[in-house]
Design an enzyme around this catalytic site. Structure first.
Site, PDB file in Angstrom:
ATOM      1  N   CYS A 131       1.001  -1.120  -0.058  1.00 19.09           N
ATOM      2  CA  CYS A 131       0.138   0.065   0.131  1.00 19.09           C
ATOM      3  C   CYS A 131       0.875   1.342  -0.086  1.00 19.09           C
ATOM      4  O   CYS A 131       1.390   1.659   1.035  1.00 19.09           O
ATOM      5  CB  CYS A 131      -0.850   0.116   1.333  1.00 19.09           C
ATOM      6  SG  CYS A 131      -1.795   1.613   1.297  1.00 19.09           S
ATOM      7  N   CYS A 134      -0.376   4.257   2.416  1.00 24.26           N
ATOM      8  CA  CYS A 134      -0.264   3.604   3.684  1.00 24.26           C
ATOM      9  C   CYS A 134       1.324   4.237   4.145  1.00 24.26           C
ATOM     10  O   CYS A 134       1.563   4.825   5.051  1.00 24.26           O
ATOM     11  CB  CYS A 134      -0.666   2.475   4.021  1.00 24.26           C
ATOM     12  SG  CYS A 134      -2.160   1.716   3.297  1.00 24.26           S
ATOM     13  N   ASP A 135       2.060   3.660   3.234  1.00 23.45           N
ATOM     14  CA  ASP A 135       3.465   3.610   3.718  1.00 23.45           C
ATOM     15  C   ASP A 135       4.507   4.496   2.795  1.00 23.45           C
ATOM     16  O   ASP A 135       5.640   4.724   3.294  1.00 23.45           O
ATOM     17  CB  ASP A 135       4.099   1.965   3.471  1.00 23.45           C
ATOM     18  CG  ASP A 135       3.254   1.048   4.329  1.00 23.45           C
ATOM     19  OD1 ASP A 135       2.673   1.649   5.460  1.00 23.45           O
ATOM     20  OD2 ASP A 135       2.982   0.028   3.887  1.00 23.45           O
TER      21      ASP A 135
END
Ligand code: NAP
Length: 309
Positions: A131, A134-135
């Site tokens: 992701c 997300c990261d």
């Protein structure tokens, strides 16, 4: 006892909840481990009707939840561990506790597909991620070369997003043509920071011994030639697998685990309906999932009404 339990809280789940709530059925939505579903892990959603400027995926899902709750839907954070659908009422086991219900709408979606490499597994969250939203902004990725694996919309979206952080983004695809939609493919390929690597497979992620990602070993599938590309992060975006394992043997599915509705959204188990990506390997869009969620709620309502006659 519940009248309608919806398993999953993505587009399909919350749209089913909205319709079931407006039918006065006070649906219970079991959120699963990722409340809001896969859309919460994307950036801007540009193809959901009604948002000409696009809408943030997380915001869209928060709005869907609020809309359903306004009419009486209830959310419970939890994971369904088992489902006894052999007789009515159905019994779901949610974090060890039984939940009885007269109908179920399965809207469990899909989860990220893995490459299946041992090194991938060992370096997950140590530079290997599924992701970018997300990261991607983590300090470990900033100003370093990054690798995205895949050739679909997700891979193009992630690669484009990661150009904000990485020094260069290698887009590794196993064929010579992207599967992504034209607009997403063109956006990615015209970005000077994205370097496509065609006809190539990742055979190993380095370096397990250092307990962090330092590069990938690539194999050209046409020539067989191998080489190493240095990178600080590997973003795997190679599609999804339906989250249907707990229904194996109880609900009819195809060989890839996608649930096969028998009539409309009703499964082979009367009273159990299905909506969204867990039953759709063809369209897999937010709007089609929402449409199926709507249909499943209407069919659950009619099923309950017929039982009471
Ligand atoms: P996808 O369309 O199924 O593409 C998966 C990609 O990964 C394909 O290019 C496939 O290669 C490759 N792949 C699959 N297994 C692999 C493996 N074991 N090793 C290496 N490569 C592998 O998946 P997606 O990109 O996640 O998209 C899923 C759905 O969501 C699509 O319907 C897409 O349109 C939608 N989506 C839309 C947006 C948007 O519009 N904003 C964003 C993201 C996703 P092949 O091409 O060779 O099969």
């Amino acid at each position: 006892m519940e009248k309608v339990v919806i398993i999953g809280s993505g587009c399909a789940g919350w749209t089913a909840a909205l319709y079931a709530a407006r039918a006065n059925l006070q649906p219970l939505v079991l959120t699963g481990v990722q409340p809001g579903g896969l859309l919460t892990t994307t950036t801007i959603v540009e193809n959901y009707p009604g948002f000409p400027e696009g809408v943030d995926g997380y915001e869209l899902m928060t709005r869907m939840q609020k809309q359903a709750e306004r009419f009486g839907a209830r959310a419970q954070f939890g994971t369904v561990e088992a489902a006894d659908l052999s007789k009515a009422p159905f019994v779901l086991t949610v974090d060890g506790e039984p939940v009885e219900t007269r109908t179920v709408i399965v809207a469990t979606g899909a989860s990220h597909r893995h490459l299946g490499l041992e090194s991938e597994h060992k370096l997950e969250n140590k530079g290997v991620t599924y992701c970018a939203t997300c990261d991607g902004a983590l300090p470990m990725f900033r100003n370093h070369p990054l690798v995205v694996v895949g050739g679909g919309d997700s891979a193009c979206e992630e690669a484009t997003y990661l150009t904000r952080f990485g020094s260069v983004v290698h887009l590794v695809h196993r064929r010579h043509a992207l599967r992504a939609s034209k607009i997403m493919a063109e956006r990615a390929l015209s970005n000077p920071k994205i370097k496509p690597v065609w006809d190539s497979a990742v055979t190993e992620i380095l370096d397990v011994n250092q307990d962090k990602v330092t590069g990938v070993r690539l194999k050209n599938l046409k020539t067989g030639a191998e080489r190493t590309v240095d990178c600080a992060g590997v973003f795997v975006a190679i599609g999804h697998v339906p989250s249907t394992q707990i229904f194996k043997g109880a609900i009819t599915m195809d060989e890839n685990g996608y649930i096969q509705p028998q009539r409309g959204t009703m499964t082979n188990v009367p009273g159990v309906f299905v909506a969204g990506d867990c039953a759709d390997h063809v369209y897999r869009q937010a709007i089609t999932a929402a449409g199926m969620g709507c249909a499943a709620a209407i069919e659950a309502e009619r099923y309950l009404a017929a039982l009471n006659q």
